[in-house]
Design an enzyme around this catalytic site. Structure first.
Site, PDB file in Angstrom:
ATOM      1  N   LYS A 141       0.857  -1.193   0.000  1.00 16.75           N
ATOM      2  CA  LYS A 141       0.000   0.000   0.000  1.00 16.75           C
ATOM      3  C   LYS A 141       0.892   1.241   0.000  1.00 16.75           C
ATOM      4  O   LYS A 141       1.749   1.409   0.879  1.00 16.75           O
ATOM      5  CB  LYS A 141      -0.887  -0.046   1.243  1.00 16.75           C
ATOM      6  CG  LYS A 141      -2.149   0.768   1.154  1.00 16.75           C
ATOM      7  CD  LYS A 141      -3.040   0.447   2.343  1.00 16.75           C
ATOM      8  CE  LYS A 141      -4.319   1.231   2.330  1.00 16.75           C
ATOM      9  NZ  LYS A 141      -5.066   1.053   3.593  1.00 16.75           N
TER      10      LYS A 141
HETATM   11  O1  G3P Z   1      -9.341   2.102   4.147  1.00 16.39           O
HETATM   12  C1  G3P Z   1      -9.218   3.442   4.512  1.00 16.39           C
HETATM   13  C2  G3P Z   1      -9.664   3.631   5.882  1.00 16.39           C
HETATM   14  O2  G3P Z   1      -8.866   2.945   6.794  1.00 16.39           O
HETATM   15  C3  G3P Z   1      -9.958   4.997   6.317  1.00 16.39           C
HETATM   16  O3  G3P Z   1     -11.155   4.876   6.972  1.00 16.39           O
HETATM   17  O4  G3P Z   1     -12.895   5.447   8.538  1.00 16.39           O
HETATM   18  O5  G3P Z   1     -10.519   6.177   8.953  1.00 16.39           O
HETATM   19  O6  G3P Z   1     -11.871   7.235   7.153  1.00 16.39           O
HETATM   20  P1  G3P Z   1     -11.631   6.003   7.956  1.00 16.39           P
END
Ligand code: G3P
Length: 217
Positions: free
Chosen positions: A87
């Site tokens: 990633k």
């Molecule tokens: O996959 C991306 C993710 O980890 C971000 O999610 O909920 O932190 O915006 P969030």
């Protein structure tokens, strides 16, 4: 549509895997820290544990922000297990690293994507997955789903094979809307997957079936 779970929590990963519909896992440094996993060795061990639980792709994020650092880290991560996908952040050196890995047959996930221009660059660099952050756009009153649909349109125009991995999914309706748009993959918390099971008419109907069965016995 592939279903990934967005967590580093082994219990949740196991629970999703036990459903039989899990296609992979995405992690990031924040999700690792949330589980108290810090330090290079512990993080590497944790990736190995995740790979032993699931059958599908496991995204492992580099911490470096320069090309050489990303290559070194990415090669180490990719060598850990065949399921690992490297990633990379959506920055200039991340795109260069993406092209480098793609030329070497190492799979990549370009993360922190917030515009269709960034998604176009990731596809040009041969990314396996591109991760537009739907929920974080919604958080700032911007239409995250519109971005997913714009990327779908652009990729279809040119037949790009990069898979659209709708990330930062927060709830079941995000999953359904992404499926309608044609995102290739969704990644979200366990609740965004198990929430899809729920319907009160299913519960009412099942209770009635069981009640009627008992009457006949
Ligand atoms: O996959 C991306 C993710 O980890 C971000 O999610 O909920 O932190 O915006 P969030």
């Amino acid at each position: 549509m592939k279903f990934f779970i967005d967590t580093a929590n082994l219990d949740q990963i196991s629970e999703a895997q036990s459903l039989g519909i899990l296609d992979g896992v995405t992690t990031n440094p924040s999700l690792m820290a949330k589980e108290g996993i810090t330090g290079e060795k512990n993080i590497i061990d944790h990736y190995k544990k995740i790979c032993s639980i699931v059958d599908g792709d496991v995204s492992a994020e580099v911490i470096s922000t320069d090309f050489e650092g990303m290559i070194k880290e990415g090669e180490t991560l990719a060598a850990l297990h065949p399921q690992i996908v490297v990633k990379l952040p959506m920055i200039k050196d991340g795109i260069k690293a993406c092209k480098y890995f793609s030329d070497k047959g190492i799979r990549t996930n370009v993360t922190l994507v917030f515009s269709s221009g960034q998604a176009l660059l990731a596809a040009k660099a041969g990314a396996t997955y591109v991760s537009p952050f739907l929920g974080r756009l919604d958080d700032i009153s911007t239409d995250g789903l519109h971005l997913i649909s714009e990327i779908r349109h652009i990729y279809n125009n040119y037949g790009f094979e990069t898979e659209i991995l709708a990330a930062s999914i927060r709830h079941t309706m995000h999953v359904i809307d992404c499926a309608k748009i044609g995102a290739d993959v969704m990644t979200g918390p366990l609740s965004s997957i198990t929430g899809l099971l729920k319907h009160p008419l299913t519960d009412i109907g099942l209770a009635k079936f069981l009640e009627d069965y008992k009457k006949g016995n």
